[in-house]
Design a protein around this motif. Structure first.
Motif, PDB file in Angstrom:
ATOM      1  N   ARG A  71     -24.802  -8.510 -46.759  1.00 20.30           N
ATOM      2  CA  ARG A  71     -24.774  -8.925 -48.165  1.00 20.30           C
ATOM      3  C   ARG A  71     -24.619 -10.441 -48.210  1.00 20.30           C
ATOM      4  O   ARG A  71     -23.894 -11.020 -47.412  1.00 20.30           O
ATOM      5  CB  ARG A  71     -23.591  -8.243 -48.865  1.00 20.30           C
ATOM      6  N   TYR A  72     -25.308 -11.074 -49.157  1.00 18.56           N
ATOM      7  CA  TYR A  72     -25.136 -12.516 -49.311  1.00 18.56           C
ATOM      8  C   TYR A  72     -23.685 -12.791 -49.720  1.00 18.56           C
ATOM      9  O   TYR A  72     -23.158 -12.113 -50.605  1.00 18.56           O
ATOM     10  CB  TYR A  72     -26.108 -13.070 -50.352  1.00 18.56           C
ATOM     11  N   GLU A 132     -21.493 -14.006 -51.691  1.00 19.58           N
ATOM     12  CA  GLU A 132     -21.163 -14.596 -53.000  1.00 19.58           C
ATOM     13  C   GLU A 132     -19.727 -14.240 -53.370  1.00 19.58           C
ATOM     14  O   GLU A 132     -19.370 -13.059 -53.406  1.00 19.58           O
ATOM     15  CB  GLU A 132     -22.129 -14.054 -54.063  1.00 19.58           C
ATOM     16  N   LYS A 175     -18.144 -10.855 -55.042  1.00 20.52           N
ATOM     17  CA  LYS A 175     -19.082  -9.730 -54.976  1.00 20.52           C
ATOM     18  C   LYS A 175     -19.205  -9.163 -53.569  1.00 20.52           C
ATOM     19  O   LYS A 175     -20.049  -8.309 -53.318  1.00 20.52           O
ATOM     20  CB  LYS A 175     -20.459 -10.182 -55.456  1.00 20.52           C
ATOM     21  N   THR A 176     -18.407  -9.640 -52.649  1.00 23.43           N
ATOM     22  CA  THR A 176     -18.518  -9.165 -51.278  1.00 23.43           C
ATOM     23  C   THR A 176     -17.133  -8.980 -50.676  1.00 23.43           C
ATOM     24  O   THR A 176     -16.198  -9.689 -51.060  1.00 23.43           O
ATOM     25  CB  THR A 176     -19.363 -10.148 -50.436  1.00 23.43           C
ATOM     26  N   GLY A 180     -27.713  -8.765 -52.748  1.00 26.04           N
ATOM     27  CA  GLY A 180     -27.240 -10.000 -53.358  1.00 26.04           C
ATOM     28  C   GLY A 180     -28.079 -11.181 -52.889  1.00 26.04           C
ATOM     29  O   GLY A 180     -28.867 -11.069 -51.954  1.00 26.04           O
ATOM     30  N   GLY A 181     -27.904 -12.326 -53.532  1.00 29.80           N
ATOM     31  CA  GLY A 181     -28.672 -13.502 -53.132  1.00 29.80           C
ATOM     32  C   GLY A 181     -30.165 -13.284 -53.306  1.00 29.80           C
ATOM     33  O   GLY A 181     -30.612 -12.398 -54.034  1.00 29.80           O
ATOM     34  N   SER A 221     -35.229  -7.433 -48.860  1.00 28.22           N
ATOM     35  CA  SER A 221     -34.186  -6.926 -49.756  1.00 28.22           C
ATOM     36  C   SER A 221     -33.900  -5.461 -49.441  1.00 28.22           C
ATOM     37  O   SER A 221     -34.796  -4.702 -49.081  1.00 28.22           O
ATOM     38  CB  SER A 221     -34.643  -7.057 -51.207  1.00 28.22           C
TER      39      SER A 221
END
Length: 215
Positions: free
Chosen positions: A17-18, A20, A23-24, A69-70, A87
């Protein structure tokens, strides 16, 4: 169809997951804060990529990063232009994993392994062993101590392994084994390893970093 790099017969998919903030690694936010949890996600992903690059020195594999994400630009800015990015798409974790396997086999892969970035015990040796076991077995699983799994490897897309499973629960690994047995798949387990998901798991990550420094 994906454009996989040269020699896609053995293909490794990294789910991440990016990083951020907010959100992670949300279960670690109470201990680390939004930024600290995101930084841990960033560090653990980079650590996993390093292990994969070590593996690439030893055996011929193609690699892709499936991200949530991202966006593509953010991922390339973070991890560089040398990796293939895709993705994760929509749906629960099971449908996203099943789709990534389907895409890889459609693109000519013969052995495909999926890993996450939550388990610092996943090193190049374990990954090499997993690919080796796929010569003999239909399914390779890396059981996580919390009841999930940190690695799954297959020689063909078997979507049944990813449906009707409550992801994130302690039954994921056992349910997967039960489905495999019903489908008469030959399967082998790797060594159990610990994920870093909760505040009490943080010493596992610290220990991995100490090991890296010593190594």
């Amino acid at each position: 169809m994906l454009n996989l790099p040269a020699n896609p017969k053995q293909h490794l998919i990294i789910f991440t997951r990016y990083p951020e903030p907010g959100k992670t690694k949300t279960r670690l936010i109470p201990a680390l804060g939004n930024l600290g949890a995101a930084n841990l996600q960033r560090e653990m992903t980079e650590y996993t990529i390093f292990q994969v690059q070590e593996l690439q020195k030893a055996i011929a594999i193609s690699v892709e990063v499936r991200f949530a994400g991202g966006d593509l630009q953010l991922m390339q800015d973070w991890l560089g232009l040398d990796l293939v990015y895709q993705s994760q798409g929509e749906g629960d974790l099971g449908s996203r994993m099943a789709q990534s396997l389907f895409d890889a086999f459609q693109s000519g892969a013969e052995k495909v392994i999926i890993i996450g970035t939550d388990c610092p015990g996943v090193n190049s040796q374990i990954l090499a062993t997993a690919f080796e076991k796929l010569h003999t077995f239909d399914l390779v699983l890396g059981p996580a101590i919390d009841g999930g799994y940190y690695l799954i490897g297959l020689r063909q897309a078997i979507p049944e392994l990813f449906v009707n499973i409550e992801w994130g629960t302690a039954q994921v690994f056992q349910k997967t084994v039960d489905i495999a047995q019903k489908l008469y798949l030959s399967h082998v387990n790797l060594s159990p390893l610990a994920d870093v998901d909760r505040p009490e798991d943080l010493p596992i990550w610290e220990q991995a970093l100490v090991g890296e420094v010593k190594g």
